[in-house]
Design a protein around this motif. Structure first.
Motif, PDB file in Angstrom:
ATOM      1  N   TRP A  83      -4.265   5.654   9.873  1.00  0.00           N
ATOM      2  CA  TRP A  83      -5.347   5.608   8.895  1.00  0.00           C
ATOM      3  C   TRP A  83      -5.296   6.784   7.940  1.00  0.00           C
ATOM      4  N   LEU A  87      -4.780   6.190   3.926  1.00  0.00           N
ATOM      5  CA  LEU A  87      -5.881   6.653   3.077  1.00  0.00           C
ATOM      6  C   LEU A  87      -5.427   7.674   2.047  1.00  0.00           C
ATOM      7  N   ALA A 306      -8.560   3.253   1.166  1.00  0.00           N
ATOM      8  CA  ALA A 306      -9.498   2.653   2.115  1.00  0.00           C
ATOM      9  C   ALA A 306      -9.189   1.171   2.311  1.00  0.00           C
ATOM     10  N   GLY A 307      -8.805   0.505   1.219  1.00  0.00           N
ATOM     11  CA  GLY A 307      -8.441  -0.903   1.332  1.00  0.00           C
ATOM     12  C   GLY A 307      -7.211  -1.111   2.201  1.00  0.00           C
ATOM     13  N   VAL A 309      -6.292   0.841   4.673  1.00  0.00           N
ATOM     14  CA  VAL A 309      -6.704   1.062   6.062  1.00  0.00           C
ATOM     15  C   VAL A 309      -7.272  -0.236   6.643  1.00  0.00           C
ATOM     16  N   ALA A 310      -8.063  -0.946   5.827  1.00  0.00           N
ATOM     17  CA  ALA A 310      -8.674  -2.190   6.289  1.00  0.00           C
ATOM     18  C   ALA A 310      -7.664  -3.333   6.377  1.00  0.00           C
ATOM     19  N   PHE A 311      -6.666  -3.339   5.462  1.00  0.00           N
ATOM     20  CA  PHE A 311      -5.712  -4.453   5.420  1.00  0.00           C
ATOM     21  C   PHE A 311      -4.325  -3.894   5.060  1.00  0.00           C
ATOM     22  N   PRO A 312      -3.651  -3.260   6.017  1.00  0.00           N
ATOM     23  CA  PRO A 312      -2.374  -2.584   5.725  1.00  0.00           C
ATOM     24  C   PRO A 312      -1.246  -3.516   5.301  1.00  0.00           C
ATOM     25  N   GLY A 341      -5.653 -11.369  -0.836  1.00  0.00           N
ATOM     26  CA  GLY A 341      -5.525  -9.916  -0.749  1.00  0.00           C
ATOM     27  C   GLY A 341      -4.539  -9.369  -1.759  1.00  0.00           C
ATOM     28  N   TYR A 345      -5.611  -6.680  -4.518  1.00  0.00           N
ATOM     29  CA  TYR A 345      -5.042  -5.335  -4.409  1.00  0.00           C
ATOM     30  C   TYR A 345      -4.150  -5.011  -5.608  1.00  0.00           C
TER      31      TYR A 345
END
Length: 613
Positions: A83, A87, A306-307, A309-312, A341, A345
């Motif tokens: 993470w 990040l 942050a995105g 981290v949520a959806f690598p 996504g 992104y």
């Protein structure tokens, strides 16, 4: 006399006078082909370097050369928690490329291809060489640090910059600068995707938008050379590996393919709309912050981190995910999640000021949409899910970019699935038709349209184009003071051989015009030769500096005048438009066309010299 490939009247490059080497290149097609090959070598090397830079920065950021093969793992070299890596990587990279782009090459921001299209069609192909350096650094940092963007836009801009720089250094005429810039763009696509034919067609279909046998030959030389360089270093492998050859099992599946063309085409078009919708939203928010533009990628990069981290899975270009989707490894729900996504992104990455392309993300979105479609219809279709995934890639790109030939060729060359050309062609045509029916712009031209740069204005194809009269007017032959007598005006008309002349007052402001016909009529009506011009009836028609060609020509046609003065904001006469100048311009344009028609080859000249008499 050698067959010249230069058209008379073309402007020289801004870099200086034509050098001896430049003259040889401009006058001989063989040497121009050598120059195209040199551009290919340079761009092929740049593509290899670009790939190494992306892998290097990805490894520095995550500890792996391709993070999507190691999703969720801690840093492969230093053991930092996943993470933290996800990040902070986008922020750290943005702190480097944000100020770099803002200071040295603002046009390196974004996906790059629109800037190349504008330079080729409106700026004589001239692209500063520093853009190549800045674009390589900024894009490798953006993609390597997790930005959801593609490699094709940056390498097209880099390649076009290298081709333009070489042509400018040689001092070649404008048409050859445009050609070598396009050769660089073709080489970039060819080397990046190992797709020489698609690279050549891309340059003609998207960048040049015109096809001639000569230009096709040169861009093919550059594309093949660039591809050879890239393959010699990277190996002769397809970019997206598909497990085994995919076979289109039944002609009855063509109905499903046609429907997929519509679905995937609308998906690609939807992505292009989302891209600019997100960019507008980010622009509106950022404007209110009052922070400097160079800090925008870093500040908003926190949101990207942050995105991730949520959806690598959205880290970088995501080629391994495409391969897995084409192999049928994902469920319909997860495929749709990956598709949505990637669209979101990528839009955010470009919107915050990241540097990267939208070509590869569009293919990713199409692959997910096609694979999901294939899974849904699997019970009633004969062909494998991967077939629809590959076809979806081409259809999505066609819907977004409306480049059908490029869409067909690049997908089959990237995947090696040449047996899918027939269904791919059908899907791409359907996608292109749906896109054209619903919108005028493409994912590339929309960016230019929004800032007022129009590429395909029909008026530009006319002799005078859309340029205001200030850009094509001639000099004022002679301005007569209003205090002069009629006899002086007659003498001035005789001396200048002009049909009419402007009259100005003591401050230089326009009063009117007097023509030879006016003078003859006045003399016939017993006007005194000593009568001041200010007391005589003068013509009042004139043009303004900002008037366009249609306005000026309409005024000449309506009034029957042979010339018009052009007035500045202070009503001073700043230029002159005459029918004589317009005829001369038409003649020079005709001569250029005639000279171009007379271009010959070495073989034809040899035959002429040795023809029996």
């Amino acid at each position: 006399m050698s067959g010249s490939v230069e058209h008379p009247g073309e402007g020289r490059a801004l870099g200086g006078p034509l050098t001896r080497a430049g003259r040889l290149v401009a006058d001989h097609r063989l040497l121009l082909g050598v120059a195209a090959a040199v551009v290919g070598v340079l761009v092929g090397a740049a593509a290899v370097l670009f790939d190494a830079m992306i892998r290097g920065w990805t490894r520095a950021s995550t500890g792996f050369e391709e993070y999507t093969r190691h999703i969720g793992q801690d840093h492969g070299l230093w053991g930092w928690p996943a993470w933290v890596v996800l990040l902070l990587s986008p922020v750290a990279a943005a702190l480097v490329y944000g100020p770099l782009v803002q200071r040295f090459a603002p046009s390196a921001r974004g996906h790059g291809i629109p800037e190349v299209m504008l330079a080729v069609r409106r700026k004589g192909g001239r692209i500063p060489g520093r853009i190549a350096v800045v674009k390589l650094i900024a894009s490798s940092l953006t993609i390597g640090a997790g930005g959801s963007a593609g490699r094709e836009g940056p390498i097209v801009q880099v390649g076009a910059s290298l081709g333009s720089a070489l042509a400018t250094r040689l001092g070649l005429p404008t048409s050859r600068i445009v050609l070598l810039a396009s050769c660089g763009a073709a080489g970039g696509i060819a080397a990046t995707f190992h797709a020489p034919l698609a690279g050549a067609v891309f340059a003609l279909e998207v960048i040049l938008t015109r096809f001639t046998a000569e230009s096709f030959g040169f861009v093919v030389v550059s594309a093949v050379t660039a591809s050879v360089v890239a393959r010699a270093v990277q190996g002769d492998e397809v970019v997206i590996a598909v497990a085994g050859p995919l076979e289109f099992s039944s002609l009855t599946d063509m109905w499903w393919v046609a429907l997929l063309g519509l679905v995937a085409g609308l998906t690609g078009l939807g992505f292009s709309k989302l891209l600019y919708l997100v960019e507008d939203g980010i622009d509106a928010v950022w404007t209110r912050t009052g922070l400097p533009e160079w800090s925008r990628p870093a500040v908003l990069g926190i949101g990207l981190g942050a995105g991730l981290v949520a959806f690598p899975h959205m880290y970088g270009s995501g080629y391994p995910l495409e391969e897995a989707a084409l192999a049928g490894e994902y469920s319909v729900g997860f495929l749709l999640l990956l598709m949505a996504g990637r669209a979101l992104y990528t839009s955010y990455t470009i919107g915050i000021g990241g540097s990267g392309g939208v070509f590869a993300p569009t293919l990713f979105i199409g692959a997910m949409a096609g694979a999901a479609y294939g899974r849904i219809i699997d019970p009633v279709a004969d062909s494998y899910v991967g077939v629809f995934g590959v076809i979806g890639m081409g259809a999505a790109f066609a819907g977004a970019a409306r480049a059908p030939m490029t869409a067909v060729l690049i997908i089959v060359e990237m995947t090696g699935q040449f047996s899918l050309i027939m269904p791919m062609m059908l899907a791409v045509v359907v996608a292109t038709g749906a896109s054209r029916f619903l919108t005028r712009s493409t994912i590339y031209t929309e960016k230019l349209r929004r800032r007022g740069d129009v590429l395909d204005d029909p008026v530009e194809g006319t002799l005078l184009g859309a340029k205001p009269v200030a850009q094509w007017m001639g000099p004022v032959p002679e301005a007569l003071d209003s205090s002069l007598p009629l006899s002086a005006a007659v003498e001035a008309l005789r001396r200048t051989r002009e049909p009419s002349l402007p009259v100005v007052d003591g401050s230089g402001a326009f009063v009117g015009t007097i023509s030879a016909l006016d003078a003859a009529v006045l003399r016939h009506e017993d006007a005194s030769a000593n009568s001041p011009l200010a007391e005589l009836p003068l013509g009042a028609d004139a043009a303004r500096e900002s008037d366009g060609p249609a306005t000026v020509l309409e005024r000449l046609r309506r009034t029957g005048l042979t010339a018009l003065p052009v007035l500045g904001e202070d009503r001073r006469v700043v230029g002159w438009v005459s029918q004589r100048d317009l005829v001369d311009r038409m003649y020079r344009d005709q001569r250029r066309a005639i000279d171009a028609r007379r271009q010959s080859s070495w073989g034809s000249r040899f035959q002429e010299r040795h023809r029996p008499r």
